[in-house]
Motif scaffolding. Sequence first.
Motif, mmCIF file in Angstrom:
data_model
loop_
_atom_site.group_PDB
_atom_site.id
_atom_site.type_symbol
_atom_site.label_atom_id
_atom_site.label_comp_id
_atom_site.label_asym_id
_atom_site.label_seq_id
_atom_site.Cartn_x
_atom_site.Cartn_y
_atom_site.Cartn_z
ATOM 1 N N LYS A 8 0.829 -1.205 0.000
ATOM 2 C CA LYS A 8 0.000 0.000 0.000
ATOM 3 C C LYS A 8 0.868 1.260 0.000
ATOM 4 N N PRO A 9 0.521 2.223 -0.865
ATOM 5 C CA PRO A 9 1.292 3.474 -0.903
ATOM 6 C C PRO A 9 1.326 4.192 0.446
ATOM 7 N N SER A 10 0.256 4.094 1.218
ATOM 8 C CA SER A 10 0.231 4.781 2.516
ATOM 9 C C SER A 10 1.317 4.253 3.445
ATOM 10 N N THR A 11 1.602 2.968 3.369
ATOM 11 C CA THR A 11 2.673 2.391 4.195
ATOM 12 C C THR A 11 4.011 3.011 3.825
ATOM 13 N N TRP A 12 4.268 3.094 2.547
ATOM 14 C CA TRP A 12 5.546 3.633 2.088
ATOM 15 C C TRP A 12 5.673 5.127 2.381
ATOM 16 N N LEU A 13 4.558 5.859 2.290
ATOM 17 C CA LEU A 13 4.604 7.286 2.608
ATOM 18 C C LEU A 13 4.883 7.514 4.094
ATOM 19 N N VAL A 14 4.244 6.730 4.958
ATOM 20 C CA VAL A 14 4.515 6.846 6.397
ATOM 21 C C VAL A 14 5.972 6.493 6.677
ATOM 22 N N LEU A 15 6.454 5.433 6.076
ATOM 23 C CA LEU A 15 7.857 5.041 6.262
ATOM 24 C C LEU A 15 8.788 6.161 5.798
ATOM 25 N N LEU A 16 8.515 6.722 4.630
ATOM 26 C CA LEU A 16 9.327 7.812 4.083
ATOM 27 C C LEU A 16 9.322 9.022 5.021
ATOM 28 N N LEU A 17 8.140 9.431 5.462
ATOM 29 C CA LEU A 17 8.056 10.608 6.324
ATOM 30 C C LEU A 17 8.681 10.362 7.697
ATOM 31 N N GLY A 18 8.490 9.165 8.250
ATOM 32 C CA GLY A 18 9.110 8.839 9.536
ATOM 33 C C GLY A 18 10.632 8.843 9.443
ATOM 34 N N LEU A 19 11.142 8.239 8.388
ATOM 35 C CA LEU A 19 12.597 8.221 8.201
ATOM 36 C C LEU A 19 13.150 9.615 7.917
ATOM 37 N N TYR A 20 12.382 10.427 7.195
ATOM 38 C CA TYR A 20 12.770 11.816 6.927
ATOM 39 C C TYR A 20 12.991 12.566 8.243
ATOM 40 N N MET A 21 12.094 12.364 9.203
ATOM 41 C CA MET A 21 12.232 13.026 10.500
ATOM 42 C C MET A 21 13.482 12.527 11.235
ATOM 43 N N LEU A 22 13.749 11.239 11.138
ATOM 44 C CA LEU A 22 14.942 10.690 11.808
ATOM 45 C C LEU A 22 16.230 11.147 11.129
ATOM 46 N N VAL A 23 16.199 11.268 9.812
ATOM 47 C CA VAL A 23 17.365 11.794 9.091
ATOM 48 C C VAL A 23 17.610 13.248 9.499
ATOM 49 N N ASN A 24 16.524 14.027 9.622
ATOM 50 C CA ASN A 24 16.691 15.414 10.076
ATOM 51 C C ASN A 24 17.296 15.474 11.470
ATOM 52 N N THR A 25 16.907 14.554 12.328
ATOM 53 C CA THR A 25 17.485 14.493 13.674
ATOM 54 C C THR A 25 18.998 14.265 13.590
ATOM 55 N N ALA A 26 19.405 13.335 12.760
ATOM 56 C CA ALA A 26 20.839 13.055 12.589
ATOM 57 C C ALA A 26 21.562 14.262 11.993
ATOM 58 N N ARG A 27 20.915 14.945 11.061
ATOM 59 C CA ARG A 27 21.546 16.118 10.443
ATOM 60 C C ARG A 27 21.799 17.211 11.468
ATOM 61 N N VAL A 28 20.864 17.373 12.413
ATOM 62 C CA VAL A 28 21.061 18.364 13.477
ATOM 63 C C VAL A 28 22.275 17.981 14.313
ATOM 64 N N ALA A 29 22.400 16.706 14.646
ATOM 65 C CA ALA A 29 23.526 16.258 15.456
ATOM 66 C C ALA A 29 24.855 16.491 14.743
ATOM 67 N N ILE A 30 24.858 16.350 13.437
ATOM 68 C CA ILE A 30 26.085 16.506 12.654
ATOM 69 C C ILE A 30 26.421 17.977 12.404
ATOM 70 N N ASP A 31 25.413 18.779 12.060
ATOM 71 C CA ASP A 31 25.662 20.178 11.694
ATOM 72 C C ASP A 31 24.456 21.048 12.045
ATOM 73 N N PRO A 32 24.306 21.406 13.318
ATOM 74 C CA PRO A 32 23.125 22.180 13.718
ATOM 75 C C PRO A 32 23.031 23.553 13.045
ATOM 76 N N ILE A 33 24.151 24.186 12.824
ATOM 77 C CA ILE A 33 24.149 25.518 12.197
ATOM 78 C C ILE A 33 23.705 25.413 10.742
ATOM 79 N N GLY A 34 24.259 24.448 10.023
ATOM 80 C CA GLY A 34 23.874 24.236 8.631
ATOM 81 C C GLY A 34 22.427 23.805 8.504
ATOM 82 N N PHE A 35 21.962 22.998 9.455
ATOM 83 C CA PHE A 35 20.575 22.540 9.398
ATOM 84 C C PHE A 35 19.607 23.697 9.622
ATOM 85 N N ALA A 36 19.936 24.602 10.537
ATOM 86 C CA ALA A 36 19.074 25.764 10.768
ATOM 87 C C ALA A 36 18.941 26.586 9.485
ATOM 88 N N ALA A 37 20.047 26.772 8.780
ATOM 89 C CA ALA A 37 20.001 27.507 7.511
ATOM 90 C C ALA A 37 19.180 26.744 6.474
#
Length: 133
Positions: A8-37
Amino acid sequence: MAAKDWLKPSTWLVLLLGLYMLVNTARVAIDPIGFAAYMGLPLADARDTAFVFVYALRAAFLGLFALALLWHGDARALALFATVALVMPIGDAALTALHGAPPLTVARHAATAILLAITATLLFNRARTEASD
């Protein structure tokens, strides 16, 4: 979650959006200044990263909660979660627009809201179908 749910496409969209949030979390840990920009709200002072980490904590919770609901297989709960979560990308788009972010940055936030609305709609339809089966 049943094996058929992976088709189901809804499963893949939820997975994509959930992982997107976790990737953003990692990006903040790596480069908070760059992520804010990247988010459209560059820091006036490089030492003021606390609010960027507040965002990261929020993003981690949202990503993990979405994935937990997905694992549980409750389409109605996911649909409600996606609907309520719309306030964030809409607010992000408005906030970045008000603070003079580049148009593509504002558009990215708006596109996230649109994708989230599509996901919520698909999940509500899925929940209705599953309830009638």
